[in-house]
Design an enzyme around this catalytic site. Structure first.
Site, PDB file in Angstrom:
ATOM      1  N   ASP A  37     -15.141  17.249  57.849  1.00  0.00           N
ATOM      2  CA  ASP A  37     -14.341  17.924  58.869  1.00  0.00           C
ATOM      3  C   ASP A  37     -13.632  16.927  59.785  1.00  0.00           C
ATOM      4  O   ASP A  37     -14.123  15.816  59.978  1.00  0.00           O
ATOM      5  CB  ASP A  37     -15.285  18.813  59.687  1.00  0.00           C
ATOM      6  CG  ASP A  37     -14.580  20.012  60.289  1.00  0.00           C
ATOM      7  OD1 ASP A  37     -13.363  20.166  60.083  1.00  0.00           O
ATOM      8  OD2 ASP A  37     -15.260  20.793  60.978  1.00  0.00           O
ATOM      9  N   ASN A  85      -9.978  28.466  53.923  1.00  0.00           N
ATOM     10  CA  ASN A  85      -8.851  27.538  54.103  1.00  0.00           C
ATOM     11  C   ASN A  85      -7.498  28.109  53.643  1.00  0.00           C
ATOM     12  O   ASN A  85      -6.450  27.564  53.979  1.00  0.00           O
ATOM     13  CB  ASN A  85      -9.110  26.200  53.390  1.00  0.00           C
ATOM     14  CG  ASN A  85     -10.184  25.357  54.074  1.00  0.00           C
ATOM     15  OD1 ASN A  85     -10.826  24.526  53.441  1.00  0.00           O
ATOM     16  ND2 ASN A  85     -10.401  25.589  55.368  1.00  0.00           N
TER      17      ASN A  85
END
Ligand code: V0D
Length: 262
Positions: A37, A85
């Site tokens: 991340d 996503n």
């Protein structure tokens, strides 16, 4: 010995020998899973487009793969793209979907050379054909390798994985392939995308987020977690060593028959 690791060893030569010795004298986690991340935030800090962060993050995947393999990690699972996503801007998603091709275009020969086996877990149906082609080619070309498994979670979501597993269990029970009395944790886990893999021993998440975000919910039941504020593009060999050291410290204290701080 791999070049990048040599470089790192040279860089920190004074401390290195002792630290590396110590690290490799203790159990290395068999399976490490990483939530990579902070790529977007890394780019934003530099006034770069988000995709620049993803590209930089891809380079980090290479160096961490090399070190994990060198240290004797058996499985490295990397969360590259979640089912969530898809909500990102199309231009960003399109760019991300080109990364496997770029990554493998240059790195696949080294993976083959280093006896790494590439696998993927996730929903293939919605991935673009060009992405799938690159990944399938890598899977095929490395399928007989018996070194480290480099497992990419791509279009992966844990709840969907569990629901699908339940559906397949029901189907097998209906068809008489599975006796419902034989359903237990072990047989259930054979219906998950990770059926060939051991559960992760160590989960790393970068960028200061302290949550699982629908990643490997079943498989992480007993896993040690290690979180860092470091953004994924800034993550390097030292951070991986630090995470493994933390894991070793914990398993030495809590593992086996020892009780806490005896
Ligand atoms: C972007 C940081 C390698 C996280 C790492 C499709 C986000 C770089 C791959 C890759 C991504 C995937 C499969 C494969 C070989 C390489 C990758 C995506 C994103 C999403 F077989 N990096 N990488 N895939 N990023």
């Amino acid at each position: 010995m791999i070049n990048k690791l040599k470089q790192w060893k040279r860089k920190s030569s004074s401390e290195f020998d002792e630290r590396y010795q110590e690290l490799t004298n203790h159990p290395i986690p068999n399976h490490i899973a990483i939530i990579m991340d902070g790529n977007g935030r890394w780019a934003k800090k530099r006034a770069l487009p988000r995709v620049a962060g993803h590209h930089e993050g891809m380079k980090v995947v290479r160096k961490i793969t090399r070190l994990a393999n060198e240290l004797g990690v058996k499985t490295l699972t990397l969360y590259a793209f979640s089912t969530e996503n898809w909500k990102r801007p199309k231009i960003e998603v399109d760019y991300l979907m080109k990364l496997p091709e770029e990554f493998l275009g240059t790195f696949l020969p080294e993976l083959i050379e280093e006896n790494v086996r590439v696998t993927m877990m996730g929903y293939e149906d919605s991935l673009p054909p060009h992405t799938l082609r690159a990944v399938h080619n890598a899977i095929e070309k490395t399928k007989d390798n018996d070194g480290m498994i480099l497992n990419f979670a791509l279009n992966y979501g844990a709840r969907a994985e569990i629901v699908d597993a339940v559906k397949n269990v029901l189907k097998d029970v209906e068809n008489g392939i599975l006796d419902k009395n034989n359903l237990n944790e072990e047989t259930f886990s054979n219906y998950l995308m990770t059926k060939e893999l051991s559960d992760p021993d160590l989960l790393i998440r970068t960028s200061g987020e302290i949550r699982l975000s629908n990643f490997m919910l079943w498989q992480l039941a007993y896993t040690e977690f290690w979180f860092t504020e470091t953004l994924w593009p800034d993550f390097d060999e030292q951070h991986l060593v630090e995470a493994i050291e933390a894991f070793q410290g914990r398993s030495r204290r809590f593992g086996g028959l020892q009780s806490e701080e005896s």
